[in-house]
Design a protein around this motif. Sequence first.
Motif, PDB file in Angstrom:
ATOM      1  N   ARG A   1      -6.153  28.966  12.284  1.00 57.41           N
ATOM      2  CA  ARG A   1      -4.717  28.752  12.173  1.00 57.41           C
ATOM      3  C   ARG A   1      -4.435  28.236  10.762  1.00 57.41           C
ATOM      4  O   ARG A   1      -4.853  27.151  10.396  1.00 57.41           O
ATOM      5  N   ILE A   2      -3.723  29.051   9.950  1.00 53.95           N
ATOM      6  CA  ILE A   2      -3.479  28.747   8.542  1.00 53.95           C
ATOM      7  C   ILE A   2      -2.026  28.336   8.355  1.00 53.95           C
ATOM      8  O   ILE A   2      -1.112  28.946   8.921  1.00 53.95           O
ATOM      9  N   LEU A   3      -1.812  27.309   7.555  1.00 53.39           N
ATOM     10  CA  LEU A   3      -0.480  26.739   7.322  1.00 53.39           C
ATOM     11  C   LEU A   3      -0.122  26.818   5.837  1.00 53.39           C
ATOM     12  O   LEU A   3      -0.947  26.520   4.975  1.00 53.39           O
ATOM     13  N   PHE A   4       1.113  27.226   5.568  1.00 49.03           N
ATOM     14  CA  PHE A   4       1.757  27.051   4.272  1.00 49.03           C
ATOM     15  C   PHE A   4       3.024  26.227   4.487  1.00 49.03           C
ATOM     16  O   PHE A   4       3.604  26.246   5.580  1.00 49.03           O
ATOM     17  N   ALA A   5       3.483  25.547   3.464  1.00 49.64           N
ATOM     18  CA  ALA A   5       4.777  24.865   3.506  1.00 49.64           C
ATOM     19  C   ALA A   5       5.446  24.995   2.145  1.00 49.64           C
ATOM     20  O   ALA A   5       4.809  25.374   1.145  1.00 49.64           O
ATOM     21  N   TRP A   6       6.718  24.698   2.114  1.00 45.28           N
ATOM     22  CA  TRP A   6       7.471  24.612   0.868  1.00 45.28           C
ATOM     23  C   TRP A   6       7.114  23.283   0.210  1.00 45.28           C
ATOM     24  O   TRP A   6       7.316  22.227   0.808  1.00 45.28           O
ATOM     25  N   MET A   7       6.562  23.341  -1.018  1.00 44.18           N
ATOM     26  CA  MET A   7       6.168  22.094  -1.676  1.00 44.18           C
ATOM     27  C   MET A   7       7.346  21.547  -2.480  1.00 44.18           C
ATOM     28  O   MET A   7       7.341  21.514  -3.714  1.00 44.18           O
ATOM     29  N   SER A   8       8.348  21.081  -1.733  1.00 48.62           N
ATOM     30  CA  SER A   8       9.497  20.404  -2.336  1.00 48.62           C
ATOM     31  C   SER A   8      10.266  19.668  -1.265  1.00 48.62           C
ATOM     32  O   SER A   8      10.382  20.140  -0.147  1.00 48.62           O
ATOM     33  N   ARG A   9      10.752  18.501  -1.626  1.00 48.54           N
ATOM     34  CA  ARG A   9      11.878  17.864  -0.948  1.00 48.54           C
ATOM     35  C   ARG A   9      12.787  17.307  -2.028  1.00 48.54           C
ATOM     36  O   ARG A   9      13.516  16.329  -1.800  1.00 48.54           O
ATOM     37  N   LEU A  10      12.740  17.920  -3.211  1.00 46.60           N
ATOM     38  CA  LEU A  10      13.599  17.471  -4.309  1.00 46.60           C
ATOM     39  C   LEU A  10      15.046  17.788  -3.980  1.00 46.60           C
ATOM     40  O   LEU A  10      15.352  18.847  -3.440  1.00 46.60           O
ATOM     41  N   GLU A  11      15.918  16.880  -4.321  1.00 50.53           N
ATOM     42  CA  GLU A  11      17.340  17.094  -4.083  1.00 50.53           C
ATOM     43  C   GLU A  11      18.132  16.658  -5.299  1.00 50.53           C
ATOM     44  O   GLU A  11      17.708  15.792  -6.071  1.00 50.53           O
ATOM     45  N   GLY A  12      19.292  17.286  -5.472  1.00 52.05           N
ATOM     46  CA  GLY A  12      20.264  16.846  -6.456  1.00 52.05           C
ATOM     47  C   GLY A  12      19.703  16.727  -7.855  1.00 52.05           C
ATOM     48  O   GLY A  12      19.187  17.681  -8.443  1.00 52.05           O
ATOM     49  N   GLU A  13      19.814  15.530  -8.399  1.00 54.29           N
ATOM     50  CA  GLU A  13      19.455  15.277  -9.784  1.00 54.29           C
ATOM     51  C   GLU A  13      17.986  15.581 -10.055  1.00 54.29           C
ATOM     52  O   GLU A  13      17.635  16.127 -11.120  1.00 54.29           O
ATOM     53  N   ALA A  14      17.099  15.249  -9.112  1.00 59.95           N
ATOM     54  CA  ALA A  14      15.671  15.471  -9.324  1.00 59.95           C
ATOM     55  C   ALA A  14      15.359  16.962  -9.419  1.00 59.95           C
ATOM     56  O   ALA A  14      14.553  17.390 -10.256  1.00 59.95           O
ATOM     57  N   GLU A  15      15.965  17.771  -8.564  1.00 58.86           N
ATOM     58  CA  GLU A  15      15.726  19.211  -8.603  1.00 58.86           C
ATOM     59  C   GLU A  15      16.257  19.824  -9.891  1.00 58.86           C
ATOM     60  O   GLU A  15      15.586  20.645 -10.536  1.00 58.86           O
ATOM     61  N   THR A  16      17.449  19.442 -10.290  1.00 60.29           N
ATOM     62  CA  THR A  16      18.031  19.961 -11.532  1.00 60.29           C
ATOM     63  C   THR A  16      17.174  19.621 -12.732  1.00 60.29           C
ATOM     64  O   THR A  16      16.898  20.461 -13.596  1.00 60.29           O
ATOM     65  N   ALA A  17      16.702  18.372 -12.791  1.00 61.08           N
ATOM     66  CA  ALA A  17      15.879  17.957 -13.918  1.00 61.08           C
ATOM     67  C   ALA A  17      14.543  18.683 -13.936  1.00 61.08           C
ATOM     68  O   ALA A  17      14.062  19.093 -15.004  1.00 61.08           O
ATOM     69  N   PHE A  18      13.937  18.869 -12.763  1.00 65.04           N
ATOM     70  CA  PHE A  18      12.615  19.493 -12.709  1.00 65.04           C
ATOM     71  C   PHE A  18      12.668  20.950 -13.158  1.00 65.04           C
ATOM     72  O   PHE A  18      11.731  21.465 -13.764  1.00 65.04           O
TER      73      PHE A  18
END
Length: 462
Positions: free
Chosen positions: A266-283
């Motif tokens: 059983r293989i798992l992938f996930a979205w490697m982000s929980r960035l929101e708002g200002e942090a996402e824009t800056a990154f």
Amino acid sequence: MPISKKQSWHIEPPWGLLNDPNGLVWYKGNYYAFFQWNRFAKDHSSKAWGFATSPDLVHWQFRGSALLPDQLYDAQGVYSGSALEIDGRLCLYYTGNAKQQGRRISHQCLAISTDGRHFRKEGPLFAAPAGYTGHFRDPKVLAVLQGGYQMVVGAQRDNGLGAVVLYTSPDGFRWSYGGVVGTSREYQMIECPELFRLEDAPVLLYCPQHRDNAADTSLDSFSVGRVLDQGPDASRPLDLDTGWQRLDEGFDFYAPQTFRTPDGRRILFAWMSRLEGEAETAFGAGEPRIHCLTMPRELFRRGQRLCQRPVRELRELPGTPVPGETTESGRLYRPFRRAFRFTATELAAERNLDLTLHEGEWSFHYDAAAHTVTVERRCWTGPGQDTRTVPLSALSSLELWCDQSSAELFLNGGEQVFSARIWPASSQASLLIAGLPPESPVQLTLLPDDLYRYLPKEEETQ
């Protein structure tokens, strides 16, 4: 000059924004990883499906678009879903999101491919049933041992609270409402549910979400899993607010999805982000793309606990060992690139242990007296550190997998996992370890630099 955040071996698009993994499947000799993709901007204004393929879970090629929001029933987004092979056909199940006069309307939809490159939409399978709002999405389909298929869907009831709903089908194309798997009294939405068997026990994954229903916006959410005593029973819906464990204690992990390999893992992938708002824009500033998927991980059980470890194919990769040097501060490694794996085993539970990555971009501390683990990263939207602290009774081993702008840490063979995007600031890649027992076997190995590539644009699926 800023250091690029482009990953070297994680799945990410050449431009735009990636989020949830959607259809994970083995089909005609290749692994497929579909994902939500905005091809036009580094925001969430458009949702299509992009995808990458691999023969071995290690070497991946980005393939372009699979599904675009080009029909009335999915004009406001080809939302998340899943993939399954049925009678030689690759079936993609997804949520078609549409809005009419400001009202959200969702349908669970089907697209089919016979070659893994060209996808024909079959249209909606069914709409949200009575008693539910337009927040009815993320169909995950599973073939069941008794024959036929099950689908779980994330939902919001008319009372403004979340639920997971079950559908059944004899053939994967005709679906019937099967009742409620579970309900929440605290969370306004349940996203990305998944139901499967793991080592002969039913397992449910899902993402509880607080929402401002009046403003129709998400406030916070996270990813959990639980081992169940029995399969879904519509006469006794589960309490989704209790009995779960967080699947990842780090900063960046969401919307996990799994699939079975031909050899039964059983293989798992996930979205490697929980960035929101200002942090996402800056990154994303100065970069053509933002966000990636986690590394593929094997999901397994230790009793009632769900654990994760890097897939065997990555663990068995040959690499170049990097020697460390003893300094006053501890053992220091200076690899010449940021993509590497570090392992330490036979650790002493009574000793503190500290890891510092790239001169403080990310750090780890095990407090043997307090029985806690703390992971920190340098905050890029202001001064100070982002911090996570969780209990850990003892520390016996760790694996740290690094890429250009990420770190994934596995403790005690996968008992605890911490995922994080990090801001590359140091021109010299480094790892400093303090408190390491002299007898502990350790190794830092550079990963090959040809594990992920983009096809020429003319070869992409449009």
